[in-house]
Design an enzyme around this catalytic site. Structure first.
Site, PDB file in Angstrom:
ATOM      1  N   HIS A 191     -27.717  11.291   1.441  1.00  0.00           N
ATOM      2  CA  HIS A 191     -27.921  10.154   0.535  1.00  0.00           C
ATOM      3  C   HIS A 191     -27.096  10.330  -0.746  1.00  0.00           C
ATOM      4  O   HIS A 191     -26.332   9.441  -1.142  1.00  0.00           O
ATOM      5  CB  HIS A 191     -29.417  10.036   0.202  1.00  0.00           C
ATOM      6  CG  HIS A 191     -29.737   8.991  -0.806  1.00  0.00           C
ATOM      7  ND1 HIS A 191     -30.269   7.768  -0.469  1.00  0.00           N
ATOM      8  CD2 HIS A 191     -29.594   8.955  -2.157  1.00  0.00           C
ATOM      9  CE1 HIS A 191     -30.427   7.034  -1.556  1.00  0.00           C
ATOM     10  NE2 HIS A 191     -30.033   7.741  -2.596  1.00  0.00           N
ATOM     11  N   GLU A 192     -27.266  11.476  -1.372  1.00  0.00           N
ATOM     12  CA  GLU A 192     -26.547  11.710  -2.634  1.00  0.00           C
ATOM     13  C   GLU A 192     -25.042  11.744  -2.410  1.00  0.00           C
ATOM     14  O   GLU A 192     -24.265  11.292  -3.245  1.00  0.00           O
ATOM     15  CB  GLU A 192     -27.009  13.019  -3.279  1.00  0.00           C
ATOM     16  CG  GLU A 192     -28.489  13.062  -3.625  1.00  0.00           C
ATOM     17  CD  GLU A 192     -28.954  11.852  -4.416  1.00  0.00           C
ATOM     18  OE1 GLU A 192     -28.135  11.260  -5.143  1.00  0.00           O
ATOM     19  OE2 GLU A 192     -30.138  11.487  -4.283  1.00  0.00           O
ATOM     20  N   HIS A 234     -23.607   8.385  -2.628  1.00  0.00           N
ATOM     21  CA  HIS A 234     -23.264   7.977  -4.000  1.00  0.00           C
ATOM     22  C   HIS A 234     -21.917   8.590  -4.413  1.00  0.00           C
ATOM     23  O   HIS A 234     -21.080   7.939  -5.033  1.00  0.00           O
ATOM     24  CB  HIS A 234     -24.327   8.463  -4.981  1.00  0.00           C
ATOM     25  CG  HIS A 234     -25.618   7.698  -4.950  1.00  0.00           C
ATOM     26  ND1 HIS A 234     -25.677   6.334  -5.087  1.00  0.00           N
ATOM     27  CD2 HIS A 234     -26.907   8.118  -4.838  1.00  0.00           C
ATOM     28  CE1 HIS A 234     -26.963   5.947  -5.055  1.00  0.00           C
ATOM     29  NE2 HIS A 234     -27.719   7.008  -4.893  1.00  0.00           N
ATOM     30  N   HIS A 291     -19.119   6.781  -2.888  1.00  0.00           N
ATOM     31  CA  HIS A 291     -18.959   5.493  -3.571  1.00  0.00           C
ATOM     32  C   HIS A 291     -18.065   5.689  -4.806  1.00  0.00           C
ATOM     33  O   HIS A 291     -17.157   4.900  -5.070  1.00  0.00           O
ATOM     34  CB  HIS A 291     -20.343   4.970  -3.967  1.00  0.00           C
ATOM     35  CG  HIS A 291     -20.389   3.537  -4.392  1.00  0.00           C
ATOM     36  ND1 HIS A 291     -21.525   2.965  -4.905  1.00  0.00           N
ATOM     37  CD2 HIS A 291     -19.446   2.560  -4.412  1.00  0.00           C
ATOM     38  CE1 HIS A 291     -21.290   1.694  -5.209  1.00  0.00           C
ATOM     39  NE2 HIS A 291     -20.033   1.423  -4.914  1.00  0.00           N
TER      40      HIS A 291
END
Ligand code: ZN
Length: 740
Positions: free
Chosen positions: A521-522, A525, A528
């Site tokens: 998940h991290e 980011h 991104h």
């Protein structure tokens, strides 16, 4: 303005956080909370450079376009660095605002993008220390700096000459000649200033500043009250019988916690989630589970000096007054205007469409638990402090899955390699470790990211994986420097942070399946941020609206369970053999397990948050409001809100997630639908879909409207069907190309 980025909205998001980009707060921060506090006189600011030059002030030096001077940071250097950085930024802003030249995009908007680089750099150091290197000395500095930083923010947004120039550029017919990105940037600046009250009269501006200043203090008070209740109210276990049901790992951490509190030889359950949840999952002592649960859910609600109910009532009243001053129907309307959802009604409608099926699932889950409880001789109905305990028993009985069988295959370093491999497949990135940049702590490691095809430098990825004193709990991403092409090309620097327990030097760190999902998940980011390809820094990477930012990260979680990753990287730490397919099948089968509970405990909080910020705030009793709202919703009596109102730091520790806790569900709707774009095509590694995803979502930052970006990627808007399928609230239908 204090930007706090939370992990863990709900367990289905594993440790969902929002990425922290404090660095560009003052130049853009479109999705950020609003600037509090009035202009502060700077008379007390002394030059920091009386004796020696402050090492935090110069432009970042070194390779890769400069890196943060972490090795030179001392807490006592931060305040003088900030004071000098504010002075410089104040001068830079003044030269823009006071310019005699007619306002143009270049001399106003573009100039603002460049202003304050020293300030941004000092802010990065401050935010890294705040989240990972905190201690009494830093906390004292924080209490002093927060109001000053807030006041400084207001000083800029309330600068009338500056706003006059922004408005002139925004309203000029020449705007049509600008590039689409320049037009959007002009619109962003204009909207941000207007939303912060730039168009108000003098008296209203003054009142707005008073409100913001008071709110900043109340946010700090609220957070400190929760912290105080987490640090007290530990349950001390005196004897072996109190440990019934606890696995060795939970016993060991309870023993360590007791020793740290001067109670060597006993065991302590600390009043925090990481301590309470495992106890509630495994302890077979009904009485102790109830005690631990009551302490935890009553944080901030004990009618003592740390009670938050009055604080909440005042925050709600001030927020409502501010919304009225700014011309909005409610705080929720003001907050959601600058989001993908746009209106509270749209957010509520999504939440309500999921609420019914989730509650129905809870009834099934409770029935399963009740059956086991009855078999074990329990005489009463399932209580809220029983939920985790019996859910775990159902997991074992129904799915034959023991979390401890999975862990040996989940080595932290192998999973990091897995993420790099996925990033290579989806985004064409290659990672290589570097040793020529400074770190703030010896456990932090750094990798250079390059474009596999061209060899071009993409950015740096800092990894700070382990828990330690002074480091905030949870997991998060942080951008030390956003990517930009203006005024010159600069690559991004991002970091991922987690709280794994560091093992012995020669032992691999083994993590749980949930933690592995958090890791992915991290990293979503981080990707991104790394994929960003924009011109202006305040539109770069993760600086998108709150309800869009968790979309890329939640999407990336899906790649953990792909066979490509598991067969290559989920290797037993002793035998080196890949995780057996039978075990993977069990994990897959449990994907929708307990989703009723997970969804309801999250959604109850998200609904109460939204309703609190839509209600008449003149005299809210938070305790009664929570009780009555949940009753009206038909909240199952076996579940409480994941964060009860008096401890809901997301919404009362700052403005940032207020009327915004729904964001995780909104983003997950997109993430669920987006993943089906892969499964409908050739699977998770379909290059065509990945390319579209990068082009329209990961690389564009805030240069396009998120709804347009999503549509360009998917060819349609996201409905809720994929979300409902993912959570098991809707049966899968039609052909399904691949599963993962
Ligand atoms: Zn997140």
């Amino acid at each position: 303005m204090r930007k706090i980025y939370w992990m863990g909205a709900a367990a289905f998001l594993t440790a969902a956080c929002a990425p922290a980009t404090r660095a560009n707060v003052t130049t853009s921060a479109p999705a950020a909370s609003q600037p509090p506090a009035p202009p502060a006189p700077s008379a007390e600011a002394k030059p920091a450079t009386a004796e020696a030059p402050n090492p935090l002030l110069p432009e970042w030096k070194g390779p890769y376009g400069g890196v943060p001077p972490f090795s030179q940071v001392k807490v006592e250097l931060i305040k003088p660095a900030f004071e000098e950085a504010m002075k410089r930024k104040r001068a830079e802003i003044a030269s823009i605002a006071d310019s005699a030249a007619a306002p143009t995009f270049e001399n106003t908007i573009a100039a603002l993008e460049v202003a304050g680089s020293t300030f941004d750099n000092v802010e990065v150091i401050y935010s890294v220390w705040s989240s990972t290197m905190s201690g009494p000395e830093f906390q004292a500095l924080e209490r002093e700096m927060e109001p000053k930083l807030a006041a400084f923010e207001d000083e800029i947004t309330q600068n009338e000459k500056l706003f006059g120039r922004i408005e002139a550029v925004y309203a000029s017919p020449d705007k049509a000649k600008l590039t689409p990105e320049q037009q959007r940037l002009s619109w962003r600046y204009h909207m941000r200033f207007v939303r912060a009250g730039a168009k108000l009269d003098v008296a209203s501006k003054k009142r707005l500043s008073e409100i913001n200043q008071r709110l900043a203090l109340l946010f700090a008070t609220f957070s400190q009250n929760v912290l105080a209740d987490e640090e007290s109210h530990a349950v001390i276990l005196e004897q072996e019988a109190d440990l019934a049901g606890l696995p060795d790992s939970v016993r060991a951490s309870a023993a360590a916690a007791a020793e740290a509190r001067g109670q060597k030889g006993k065991w302590a359950v600390i009043n925090t989630r990481s301590s309470a949840d495992p106890f509630l999952t495994y302890s077979s002592r009904d009485d102790l589970r109830e005690q631990v649960w009551r302490n935890f859910v009553n944080r901030g609600d004990n009618g003592d000096a740390h009670d938050n109910n009055a604080v909440i009532a005042e925050i709600l009243k001030l927020r409502a007054e501010r919304a009225t001053l700014l011309g909005y129907a409610s705080h929720a309307h003001w907050r959601l205007e600058d989001s993908m959802a746009k209106t509270p009604e749209r957010a509520l409608s999504l939440m309500q469409s999921v609420w019914g099926p989730a509650v129905a699932r809870v009834r099934e889950e409770v029935a399963d638990m009740q059956a086991i409880a009855k078999k074990e001789g329990a005489k009463r109905a399932i209580a809220p402090w029983d939920y985790r305990y019996y859910a775990e028993k159902v997991r074992k009985a129904k799915y034959d899955l023991d979390q401890n069988d999975v862990k040996p295959y989940l080595q932290l370093e192998k999973l990091r390699e897995a993420m790099f491999w996925v990033a290579g497949e989806l985004f064409g990135f290659a990672f290589s470790p570097v040793n020529d940049v400074e770190v703030y702590q010896p456990d932090v490691r750094v990798w250079e990211v390059k474009d596999k095809a061209t060899g071009k430098h993409v950015g740096l990825w800092y990894f700070d994986p382990y828990a330690r004193p002074g480091k905030r709990s949870g997991a998060w991403m942080n951008a030390y420097r956003p990517q930009r092409r203006f005024p010159g090309e600069v690559a991004t620097i991002v970091s991922n942070n987690a709280n794994f327990v560091k093992g012995a030097p020669d032992q691999p760190v083994l993590i749980s399946w949930d933690d592995a999902r958090t890791l992915f998940h991290e990293f979503g980011h981080a990707l991104h941020g790394l994929s960003s390809s924009v011109t202006y820094p305040s539109l770069a990477g993760t600086s998108v609206s709150r309800d869009y930012v968790e979309f890329p990260s939640q999407l990336l979680e899906n790649w953990l369970s792909t066979p490509e990753v598991l067969n290559r990287f989920a290797l037993h730490y002793q035998t080196g053999k890949p995780i057996p397919p039978a075990l993977v099948a069990k994990i897959e089968k449990t994907a929708t397990f307990n989703q009723g509970f997970i969804t309801v405990e999250y959604l109850a909080g998200a609904l109460v948050d939204m309703k609190l910020h839509l209600a008449d705030a003149s005299s809210i009793d938070p305790r009664a409001f929570e009780r009555d709202t949940l009753a009206a919703l038909g909240m199952p009596q076996q579940i409480v809100m994941r964060h009860r109102t008096p401890q809901f730091l997301h919404i009362f520790g700052s403005d940032s997630y207020s009327a915004g806790y729904y964001s995780y569900l909104w983003s997950d709707t997109l993430a669920s639908d987006a993943y089906e774009a892969f499964t409908e095509a050739k699977g998770p590694y379909d290059h065509g879909v990945a390319e579209k995803l990068s082009k329209n979502v990961f690389s564009v930052g805030d240069t396009v409207d998120p709804a347009d970006g999503y549509r360009a990627f998917r060819g349609k808007d996201a409905g809720t069907d994929a979300l409902m399928r993912k959570r098991g609230f809707l049966k899968r239908s039609g052909p399904k190309a691949k599963k993962s």
